[in-house]
Design a protein around this motif. Structure first.
Motif, PDB file in Angstrom:
ATOM      1  N   ASN A  47       9.174 -11.242  11.711  1.00  0.00           N
ATOM      2  CA  ASN A  47       8.670 -11.684  13.008  1.00  0.00           C
ATOM      3  C   ASN A  47       9.271 -10.829  14.113  1.00  0.00           C
ATOM      4  O   ASN A  47      10.223 -10.092  13.909  1.00  0.00           O
ATOM      5  N   GLU A  48       8.714 -10.962  15.270  1.00  0.00           N
ATOM      6  CA  GLU A  48       9.049 -10.078  16.382  1.00  0.00           C
ATOM      7  C   GLU A  48      10.493 -10.236  16.863  1.00  0.00           C
ATOM      8  O   GLU A  48      11.098  -9.295  17.340  1.00  0.00           O
ATOM      9  N   GLN A  49      11.079 -11.402  16.727  1.00  0.00           N
ATOM     10  CA  GLN A  49      12.437 -11.628  17.206  1.00  0.00           C
ATOM     11  C   GLN A  49      13.498 -11.053  16.272  1.00  0.00           C
ATOM     12  O   GLN A  49      14.590 -10.727  16.709  1.00  0.00           O
ATOM     13  N   GLU A  50      13.214 -10.933  14.992  1.00  0.00           N
ATOM     14  CA  GLU A  50      14.229 -10.553  14.025  1.00  0.00           C
ATOM     15  C   GLU A  50      14.037  -9.184  13.399  1.00  0.00           C
ATOM     16  O   GLU A  50      14.772  -8.824  12.505  1.00  0.00           O
ATOM     17  N   SER A  51      13.068  -8.430  13.841  1.00  0.00           N
ATOM     18  CA  SER A  51      12.855  -7.134  13.212  1.00  0.00           C
ATOM     19  C   SER A  51      12.553  -6.057  14.244  1.00  0.00           C
ATOM     20  O   SER A  51      12.105  -6.342  15.343  1.00  0.00           O
ATOM     21  N   GLN A  52      12.801  -4.840  13.845  1.00  0.00           N
ATOM     22  CA  GLN A  52      12.469  -3.689  14.667  1.00  0.00           C
ATOM     23  C   GLN A  52      11.007  -3.342  14.445  1.00  0.00           C
ATOM     24  O   GLN A  52      10.479  -3.556  13.358  1.00  0.00           O
ATOM     25  N   PRO A  53      10.352  -2.773  15.443  1.00  0.00           N
ATOM     26  CA  PRO A  53       8.958  -2.381  15.225  1.00  0.00           C
ATOM     27  C   PRO A  53       8.862  -1.259  14.201  1.00  0.00           C
ATOM     28  O   PRO A  53       9.707  -0.369  14.158  1.00  0.00           O
ATOM     29  N   LEU A  54       7.859  -1.347  13.353  1.00  0.00           N
ATOM     30  CA  LEU A  54       7.616  -0.336  12.331  1.00  0.00           C
ATOM     31  C   LEU A  54       6.380   0.469  12.690  1.00  0.00           C
ATOM     32  O   LEU A  54       5.429  -0.058  13.264  1.00  0.00           O
ATOM     33  N   THR A  55       6.385   1.718  12.315  1.00  0.00           N
ATOM     34  CA  THR A  55       5.196   2.556  12.471  1.00  0.00           C
ATOM     35  C   THR A  55       4.216   2.182  11.365  1.00  0.00           C
ATOM     36  O   THR A  55       4.591   1.517  10.388  1.00  0.00           O
ATOM     37  N   PRO A  56       2.961   2.597  11.479  1.00  0.00           N
ATOM     38  CA  PRO A  56       2.023   2.319  10.385  1.00  0.00           C
ATOM     39  C   PRO A  56       2.520   2.859   9.042  1.00  0.00           C
ATOM     40  O   PRO A  56       2.365   2.205   8.009  1.00  0.00           O
ATOM     41  N   GLU A  57       3.150   4.026   9.044  1.00  0.00           N
ATOM     42  CA  GLU A  57       3.661   4.607   7.803  1.00  0.00           C
ATOM     43  C   GLU A  57       4.774   3.734   7.203  1.00  0.00           C
ATOM     44  O   GLU A  57       4.770   3.458   5.998  1.00  0.00           O
ATOM     45  N   GLN A  58       5.702   3.291   8.044  1.00  0.00           N
ATOM     46  CA  GLN A  58       6.798   2.455   7.568  1.00  0.00           C
ATOM     47  C   GLN A  58       6.281   1.111   7.078  1.00  0.00           C
ATOM     48  O   GLN A  58       6.719   0.606   6.037  1.00  0.00           O
ATOM     49  N   ALA A  59       5.355   0.521   7.823  1.00  0.00           N
ATOM     50  CA  ALA A  59       4.795  -0.764   7.421  1.00  0.00           C
ATOM     51  C   ALA A  59       4.049  -0.643   6.103  1.00  0.00           C
ATOM     52  O   ALA A  59       4.186  -1.496   5.221  1.00  0.00           O
ATOM     53  N   TYR A  60       3.265   0.417   5.943  1.00  0.00           N
ATOM     54  CA  TYR A  60       2.528   0.633   4.695  1.00  0.00           C
ATOM     55  C   TYR A  60       3.477   0.705   3.511  1.00  0.00           C
ATOM     56  O   TYR A  60       3.266   0.038   2.498  1.00  0.00           O
ATOM     57  N   MET A  61       4.519   1.505   3.628  1.00  0.00           N
ATOM     58  CA  MET A  61       5.457   1.663   2.512  1.00  0.00           C
ATOM     59  C   MET A  61       6.174   0.356   2.202  1.00  0.00           C
ATOM     60  O   MET A  61       6.321  -0.016   1.033  1.00  0.00           O
ATOM     61  N   HIS A  62       6.599  -0.369   3.221  1.00  0.00           N
ATOM     62  CA  HIS A  62       7.308  -1.636   3.016  1.00  0.00           C
ATOM     63  C   HIS A  62       6.395  -2.674   2.362  1.00  0.00           C
ATOM     64  O   HIS A  62       6.769  -3.317   1.383  1.00  0.00           O
ATOM     65  N   LEU A  63       5.198  -2.819   2.901  1.00  0.00           N
ATOM     66  CA  LEU A  63       4.266  -3.812   2.363  1.00  0.00           C
ATOM     67  C   LEU A  63       3.770  -3.444   0.971  1.00  0.00           C
ATOM     68  O   LEU A  63       3.620  -4.315   0.113  1.00  0.00           O
TER      69      LEU A  63
END
Length: 72
Positions: A47-63
Motif C-alpha cells: 500500500n501507499e503508506q508502507e512502500s516506495q513507488p515502483l517503476t513498471p519494470e520493478q513492479a512487473y518483476m516483483h509481481l
C-alpha cells in the motif's frame, strides 16, 4: 522460444497491471495502487503508506515472482 507479453514501455505497464490484478485475486498481496502520470506510472505494493513507488519494470518483476511462486 519465449513469447513476450510486452514490446514497449506501455505494454510492459499494461502487463504489470494485469499481474497486479492476478496477484490480488490470488490473495498474494493485500492491495495494489497505480498512479497514472502523463508519461509514466508508479506502483505501490502492498500500500501507499508502507512502500516506495515502483517503476513498471520493478513492479512487473516483483509481481511475476509472486505469481510464479504461488504456482497458479
Amino acid at each position: 522460444m519465449n513469447v513476450y507479453k510486452f514490446h514497449d514501455e506501455y505494454t510492459l505497464a499494461e502487463t504489470a497491471d494485469k499481474l497486479g490484478k492476478k496477484a490480488l485475486e490470488l490473495h498474494l498481496i493485500p492491495s495494489f495502487v497505480v498512479r497514472y502520470f502523463p508519461d509514466s506510472r508508479q506502483y505501490y505494493i502492498p500500500n501507499e503508506q508502507e512502500s516506495q513507488p515502483l517503476t513498471p519494470e520493478q513492479a512487473y518483476m516483483h509481481l511475476k515472482k509472486l505469481v510464479e511462486a504461488s504456482g497458479k
